[in-house]
Design a protein around this motif. Structure first.
Motif, PDB file in Angstrom:
ATOM      1  N   LEU A   3       0.839  -1.197   0.000  1.00  0.00           N
ATOM      2  CA  LEU A   3       0.000   0.000   0.000  1.00  0.00           C
ATOM      3  C   LEU A   3       0.879   1.254   0.000  1.00  0.00           C
ATOM      4  O   LEU A   3       2.073   1.164   0.293  1.00  0.00           O
ATOM      5  CB  LEU A   3      -0.905   0.002   1.231  1.00  0.00           C
ATOM      6  N   PRO A   4       0.310   2.429  -0.276  1.00  0.00           N
ATOM      7  CA  PRO A   4       1.106   3.657  -0.247  1.00  0.00           C
ATOM      8  C   PRO A   4       1.613   3.976   1.163  1.00  0.00           C
ATOM      9  O   PRO A   4       1.134   3.434   2.160  1.00  0.00           O
ATOM     10  CB  PRO A   4       0.121   4.735  -0.720  1.00  0.00           C
ATOM     11  N   ASN A   5       2.577   4.881   1.254  1.00  0.00           N
ATOM     12  CA  ASN A   5       3.103   5.329   2.542  1.00  0.00           C
ATOM     13  C   ASN A   5       2.063   6.073   3.344  1.00  0.00           C
ATOM     14  O   ASN A   5       1.939   5.905   4.546  1.00  0.00           O
ATOM     15  CB  ASN A   5       4.310   6.253   2.326  1.00  0.00           C
ATOM     16  N   ASP A   6       1.320   6.932   2.671  1.00  0.00           N
ATOM     17  CA  ASP A   6       0.369   7.828   3.313  1.00  0.00           C
ATOM     18  C   ASP A   6      -0.855   7.036   3.792  1.00  0.00           C
ATOM     19  O   ASP A   6      -1.464   6.277   3.036  1.00  0.00           O
ATOM     20  CB  ASP A   6      -0.044   8.900   2.292  1.00  0.00           C
ATOM     21  N   ALA A   7      -1.231   7.214   5.079  1.00  0.00           N
ATOM     22  CA  ALA A   7      -2.337   6.443   5.651  1.00  0.00           C
ATOM     23  C   ALA A   7      -3.655   6.723   4.958  1.00  0.00           C
ATOM     24  O   ALA A   7      -4.469   5.812   4.759  1.00  0.00           O
ATOM     25  CB  ALA A   7      -2.457   6.745   7.150  1.00  0.00           C
ATOM     26  N   THR A   8      -3.885   7.978   4.572  1.00  0.00           N
ATOM     27  CA  THR A   8      -5.128   8.307   3.884  1.00  0.00           C
ATOM     28  C   THR A   8      -5.174   7.669   2.505  1.00  0.00           C
ATOM     29  O   THR A   8      -6.220   7.173   2.071  1.00  0.00           O
ATOM     30  CB  THR A   8      -5.287   9.832   3.775  1.00  0.00           C
ATOM     31  N   GLN A   9      -4.029   7.639   1.818  1.00  0.00           N
ATOM     32  CA  GLN A   9      -3.987   6.977   0.515  1.00  0.00           C
ATOM     33  C   GLN A   9      -4.165   5.472   0.664  1.00  0.00           C
ATOM     34  O   GLN A   9      -4.761   4.822  -0.203  1.00  0.00           O
ATOM     35  CB  GLN A   9      -2.671   7.303  -0.188  1.00  0.00           C
ATOM     36  N   GLN A  10      -3.650   4.914   1.762  1.00  0.00           N
ATOM     37  CA  GLN A  10      -3.889   3.490   2.029  1.00  0.00           C
ATOM     38  C   GLN A  10      -5.388   3.228   2.118  1.00  0.00           C
ATOM     39  O   GLN A  10      -5.908   2.282   1.517  1.00  0.00           O
ATOM     40  CB  GLN A  10      -3.210   3.082   3.336  1.00  0.00           C
ATOM     41  N   ARG A  11      -6.062   4.060   2.905  1.00  0.00           N
ATOM     42  CA  ARG A  11      -7.510   3.911   3.067  1.00  0.00           C
ATOM     43  C   ARG A  11      -8.210   4.002   1.725  1.00  0.00           C
ATOM     44  O   ARG A  11      -9.091   3.189   1.403  1.00  0.00           O
ATOM     45  CB  ARG A  11      -8.042   4.984   4.024  1.00  0.00           C
TER      46      ARG A  11
END
Length: 444
Positions: A79-87
């Protein structure tokens, strides 16, 4: 932690628009071929979407594949590094009913949203028992929605107060004293012309700070989050105003980092290594990172020896602090082909005590079972492990609501930058804005 959502999207819990958005997303993903397809030879494949690390989760996938004895194999997808992008990536795939999303590493705050939308396969009481036995209650609560366990605690996390021993001595303070408060911390940094590193960017990490200050003052951001847009908004309270006062005091003092409004975890960690380095509020990974940087020559090799740690500061001398709570939990996709058998077995393996301990040793990410903190290998590698254990036990999770992204974004909108926070107006303005956002009367 990630950047705030700029466009509002609700899945499974919104009114009207949420359903149409979900259908559009699903159609787009199917059309673009993102929905998983079968055809692999050999043992059944379970795809585990993982957050970035240094390879620790991939090693667990390999070990669990070997232990499965040919019944299945686990492959990882990053998944991406950024938690919001993960979501966003996970929600898009789940909205498309992606049958290839078997397992996922989830930030605790996203569990209610995904569970409420029907995107996660809940564990039965029999399945949940071994996944929750001996686990921090805070981790179990953050994995539960509507009375059911929807994710298995994998690792937990908390923040400590990291400090330079030489600076604390110069300031004449003991950060481990039972009456040590944020006010004493800020005053000490001002006296010694040193900085206090915190996460003040407009992102989730800033909300972690706000939430812990409010909880430490005896309040909460919202209550009855399961009611969605009818939840009780409680940020405009004495506790909310006290949190705003502390943030304002730090942000407007010379103890603040010059880049406070853009600091996330790593830039804030860098402040403690600079010429004005003094204090830092940050997660458990700091110890491993500081030692590694010293060994690599990136920072002065003597800094780790000068590094001390203490519990999260109190807001009030007579009230225990509520440190931040974080971590990762393992969810099972509701549409996976093996959600009722192999995926459940894989979750048990991934979240076993043995794998939790090894992951903590490999990655520095803190185990979700308190007994692991007494292990001799863990204590040798992490001398602050007992403090981490006690801090997690006392930690304050962020609000549990299927609309958490909306709540978080609304807070970021009204509390950022930290230098603009006013205890007389910011809690009230953010309370009003949260309500407007939840009721579709305002957009982030």
């Amino acid at each position: 932690m990630g950047e705030p959502i700029r466009t509002r999207t609700r899945y499974g819990g919104g009114r009207g628009a949420g359903r149409s958005v979900r259908s559009v997303v699903a159609a787009a993903l199917v059309a673009s071929g993102l929905a998983a397809c079968g055809g692999d030879s050999g043992p059944p494949k379970l795809t585990w979407y993982i957050n970035p690390d240094n390879g620790g989760q991939a090693k667990i996938a390999e070990r669990c594949t070997q232990q499965a004895g040919g019944r299945y194999r686990i492959v990882t997808a990053l998944l991406p590094n950024d938690a919001t992008q993960q979501r966003e990536q996970l929600i898009r795939r789940l909205a498309a009913k992606d049958s290839g999303l078997d397992l996922m590493s989830l930030d605790p705050v996203f569990v209610p949203e995904a569970a409420n939308a029907g995107f996660l396969r809940p564990f039965t009481p029999e399945e949940a028992k071994p996944l929750t036995e001996g686990v921090f209650p805070s981790a179990v609560r953050s994995s539960t929605w509507d009375g059911k366990l929807y994710a298995a605690p994998f690792w937990a996390n908390t923040q400590l107060l990291w400090y330079r021993k030489s600076v604390a001595q110069k300031a004449g303070i003991d950060p481990n004293a039972p009456d040590f408060t944020w006010d004493k911390l800020i005053d000490a940094a001002v006296r010694t012309n040193t900085t206090i590193g915190v996460q003040g960017n407009r992102y989730e990490g800033y909300v972690v700070w706000i939430n812990s200050l409010i909880a430490s003052a005896g309040g909460r951001i919202i209550n009855q989050g399961e009611k969605g847009d009818d939840a009780e908004i409680q940020i405009d309270s004495p506790a909310g105003r006290e949190a705003a006062r502390i943030i304002s005091k730090l942000a407007r003092s010379r103890a603040a980092s010059p880049t406070l409004s853009t600091d996330i975890e790593e830039p804030s960690r860098a402040t403690i290594n600079g010429p004005r380095g003094g204090f830092l509020l940050n997660w458990g990974y700091v110890w491993r990172a500081e030692k590694g940087d010293a060994e690599d020559g990136a920072i002065d090799k003597n800094i780790p020896n000068d590094l001390g740690w203490a519990r999260y500061p109190k807001v009030r001398p007579d009230q225990e602090s509520r440190p931040p709570f974080g971590g990762i939990e393992i969810g099972v996709g509701a549409f996976g082909k093996h959600r009722d058998d192999l995926a459940i077995d894989a979750v048990r393996c991934i979240t076993s005590s043995e794998n939790m301990k090894q992951y903590m040793l490999d990655e520095g990410n803190v185990a979700a079972r308190p007994a692991i903190f007494d292990d001799p290998e863990v204590l040798k590698e992490f001398p602050m492990a007992p403090l981490m254990r006690d801090s997690i036990a006392a930690a304050a999770p962020r609000p549990s609501t299927p609309y958490y992204t909306d709540v978080s974004g609304a807070i970021q909108n009204r509390w950022h930058p930290a230098s603009s926070v006013d205890p007389d107006t910011t809690p009230r303005r953010s309370s009003e804005f949260i309500r407007q956002v939840l009721r579709d009367q305002a957009l982030l």
